[in-house]
Design a protein around this motif. Structure first.
Motif, mmCIF file in Angstrom:
data_model
loop_
_atom_site.group_PDB
_atom_site.id
_atom_site.type_symbol
_atom_site.label_atom_id
_atom_site.label_comp_id
_atom_site.label_asym_id
_atom_site.label_seq_id
_atom_site.Cartn_x
_atom_site.Cartn_y
_atom_site.Cartn_z
ATOM 1 N N ASP A 166 0.845 -1.200 0.000
ATOM 2 C CA ASP A 166 0.000 0.000 0.000
ATOM 3 C C ASP A 166 0.881 1.250 0.000
ATOM 4 N N LEU A 167 1.968 1.183 0.783
ATOM 5 C CA LEU A 167 2.896 2.319 0.836
ATOM 6 C C LEU A 167 3.528 2.543 -0.542
ATOM 7 N N ARG A 168 3.927 1.450 -1.184
ATOM 8 C CA ARG A 168 4.514 1.557 -2.538
ATOM 9 C C ARG A 168 3.504 2.190 -3.515
ATOM 10 N N SER A 169 2.253 1.744 -3.412
ATOM 11 C CA SER A 169 1.197 2.258 -4.290
ATOM 12 C C SER A 169 0.986 3.754 -4.048
ATOM 13 N N TYR A 170 0.900 4.130 -2.764
ATOM 14 C CA TYR A 170 0.665 5.534 -2.411
ATOM 15 C C TYR A 170 1.786 6.428 -2.944
ATOM 16 N N VAL A 171 3.039 6.006 -2.741
ATOM 17 C CA VAL A 171 4.173 6.847 -3.163
ATOM 18 C C VAL A 171 4.226 6.945 -4.693
ATOM 19 N N ALA A 172 3.915 5.845 -5.402
ATOM 20 C CA ALA A 172 3.914 5.881 -6.873
ATOM 21 C C ALA A 172 2.862 6.866 -7.380
ATOM 22 N N ILE A 173 1.679 6.845 -6.766
ATOM 23 C CA ILE A 173 0.606 7.755 -7.194
ATOM 24 C C ILE A 173 0.957 9.199 -6.853
ATOM 25 N N HIS A 174 1.520 9.385 -5.651
ATOM 26 C CA HIS A 174 1.922 10.720 -5.199
ATOM 27 C C HIS A 174 2.928 11.341 -6.178
ATOM 28 N N THR A 189 14.141 6.683 -8.605
ATOM 29 C CA THR A 189 15.017 7.196 -7.537
ATOM 30 C C THR A 189 14.198 7.935 -6.472
ATOM 31 N N LEU A 190 13.325 8.836 -6.929
ATOM 32 C CA LEU A 190 12.529 9.618 -5.974
ATOM 33 C C LEU A 190 11.531 8.721 -5.236
ATOM 34 N N TRP A 191 11.030 7.710 -5.937
ATOM 35 C CA TRP A 191 10.099 6.745 -5.323
ATOM 36 C C TRP A 191 10.803 6.014 -4.176
ATOM 37 N N LYS A 192 12.022 5.553 -4.435
ATOM 38 C CA LYS A 192 12.774 4.838 -3.399
ATOM 39 C C LYS A 192 13.154 5.787 -2.256
ATOM 40 N N LEU A 193 13.480 7.031 -2.607
ATOM 41 C CA LEU A 193 13.859 8.018 -1.590
ATOM 42 C C LEU A 193 12.688 8.305 -0.646
ATOM 43 N N GLU A 194 11.509 8.505 -1.233
ATOM 44 C CA GLU A 194 10.335 8.793 -0.395
ATOM 45 C C GLU A 194 9.934 7.572 0.428
ATOM 46 N N LEU A 195 10.040 6.385 -0.183
ATOM 47 C CA LEU A 195 9.727 5.158 0.563
ATOM 48 C C LEU A 195 10.677 5.009 1.759
ATOM 49 N N THR A 196 11.956 5.319 1.542
ATOM 50 C CA THR A 196 12.947 5.227 2.625
ATOM 51 C C THR A 196 12.581 6.187 3.758
ATOM 52 N N ALA A 197 12.235 7.434 3.389
ATOM 53 C CA ALA A 197 11.880 8.436 4.399
ATOM 54 C C ALA A 197 10.624 8.014 5.159
ATOM 55 N N LYS A 198 9.617 7.523 4.441
ATOM 56 C CA LYS A 198 8.364 7.126 5.091
ATOM 57 C C LYS A 198 8.584 5.904 5.994
ATOM 58 N N HIS A 199 9.398 4.962 5.528
ATOM 59 C CA HIS A 199 9.674 3.763 6.317
ATOM 60 C C HIS A 199 10.419 4.134 7.598
ATOM 61 N N ALA A 200 11.403 5.033 7.485
ATOM 62 C CA ALA A 200 12.157 5.475 8.670
ATOM 63 C C ALA A 200 11.231 6.168 9.669
ATOM 64 N N SER A 201 10.317 6.983 9.135
ATOM 65 C CA SER A 201 9.369 7.692 9.998
ATOM 66 C C SER A 201 8.450 6.704 10.727
ATOM 67 N N MET A 202 8.007 5.664 10.028
ATOM 68 C CA MET A 202 7.143 4.653 10.642
ATOM 69 C C MET A 202 7.894 3.850 11.701
ATOM 70 N N GLN A 203 9.141 3.521 11.421
ATOM 71 C CA GLN A 203 9.966 2.784 12.388
ATOM 72 C C GLN A 203 10.159 3.595 13.659
ATOM 73 N N LEU A 204 10.393 4.901 13.467
ATOM 74 C CA LEU A 204 10.597 5.801 14.609
ATOM 75 C C LEU A 204 9.339 5.869 15.473
ATOM 76 N N LYS A 205 8.194 5.968 14.809
ATOM 77 C CA LYS A 205 6.915 6.014 15.539
ATOM 78 C C LYS A 205 6.717 4.724 16.340
ATOM 79 N N ARG A 206 7.062 3.592 15.719
ATOM 80 C CA ARG A 206 6.924 2.298 16.388
ATOM 81 C C ARG A 206 7.826 2.228 17.623
ATOM 82 N N LEU A 207 9.060 2.725 17.482
ATOM 83 C CA LEU A 207 10.002 2.734 18.603
ATOM 84 C C LEU A 207 9.480 3.570 19.770
ATOM 85 N N ARG A 208 8.935 4.741 19.405
ATOM 86 C CA ARG A 208 8.396 5.634 20.442
ATOM 87 C C ARG A 208 7.240 4.991 21.190
ATOM 88 N N ASN A 209 6.330 4.379 20.427
ATOM 89 C CA ASN A 209 5.173 3.722 21.051
ATOM 90 C C ASN A 209 5.624 2.581 21.955
#
Lengths: 52, 233
Positions: free
Chosen positions: B74-82, B202-222
């Protein structure tokens, strides 16, 4: 329509390529700011973990 | 996870885009009919093709999400459409500039190629309010995937319908006979297309990396908050 002279066509071509470059730059700047924020938040998390 | 191979991909993108720009301005000849203004074609058409392919890719990733239930699709789909919507803004802007230079108007409402792209673009603009009006993450991903599949199927349908349209004001670039492009123009176009496609990935992978890092951080905080609550209890 006949082809535009070079001085007039140049403005349009430059405009189109500037739009492309500007879009990419704005996008990369936004993603860069996001990554910088994540980096800062990770540093804060690590610092608070060390304090405990 | 998503950042694998990002550095060489970014380098390949930079080299290809630079080569494409050099070819556009120093190798490809001026068009006999439109003159220098036709150079807009080398950025406008690749962006349009890659944006449409990105929309279809978003639909394919959405199918994977519904089949597997894995939210990373779903994340891949969202970033591709974005990203395709961002390219779509570029297509509409550069197309308008080209239309003004060639036809004397910023927009021509009776031209099927222009209007159909605008319809596809506006259709995908609906994706954002649909996605972000749903709070539950599971439902959000499912509903967004259904939209991405339906809209993704509309893109090739729309493309075919436009090709069958009667108006020939807008030039046909890709045809079964290879279009009317001479060899040096076609090569420049293909390098530009490759450059924009690589930029998209390239931009798709870059945004996916940023979003994945943000999600991991949120998980760590929780997780940390839960641990604290457990210790306090």
């Amino acid at each position: 329509m006949p082809a535009l002279p070079l001085d007039e066509a140049g403005k349009y071509v430059a405009g189109a390529y500037v739009v492309f470059v500007a879009l990419i730059l704005v996008y990369v700047a936004i993603i860069g700011a996001k990554i910088a924020r994540i980096d800062r938040q990770i540093s804060e998390l690590v610092a608070s973990e060390d304090d405990e | 996870m998503y950042s694998k191979g990002l550095a060489p991909l970014a380098a390949a993108t930079a080299v290809t885009i630079t080569a494409a720009l050099a070819m556009v301005f120093f190798y490809a000849p001026n068009d006999a009919d439109q003159g220098f203004v036709q150079k807009i074609f080398y950025i406008h058409v690749p962006m349009a093709i890659v944006a449409l392919c990105g929309f279809v890719a978003g639909g394919v990733f959405a199918i994977q999400h519904l089949r597997s239930g894995d939210s990373s699709w779903d994340l891949r789909s969202y970033v591709a459409i974005h990203l395709s919507i961002i390219l779509g803004v570029g297509v509409l802007a550069t197309g308008s500039i080209w239309a003004r230079a060639s036809w004397g108007h910023w927009w021509v409402w009776d031209e099927p190629v222009l209007v159909s792209f605008l319809i596809v673009f506006l259709l995908y603009c609906v994706y954002y309010p649909l996605r972000f009006s749903i709070e539950d993450p599971g439902r959000q991903a499912r509903y967004s995937s259904v939209f991405a599949i339906a809209a993704g199927a509309f893109v090739p349908l729309n493309f075919t319908a436009v090709r069958m349209a009667e108006s020939f004001t807008h030039p046909r670039v890709l045809s079964q006979t290879g279009g009317d492009l001479p060899g040096d123009m076609r090569l420049t176009f293909l390098v530009s297309l490759l450059g924009v496609a690589l930029l998209f990935v390239t931009l798709w992978k870059l945004e996916l990396t940023a979003k994945h890092a943000s999600m991991q951080l949120k998980r760590l905080r929780n997780e940390r908050l839960r641990n604290r609550a457990r210790v306090a209890a």
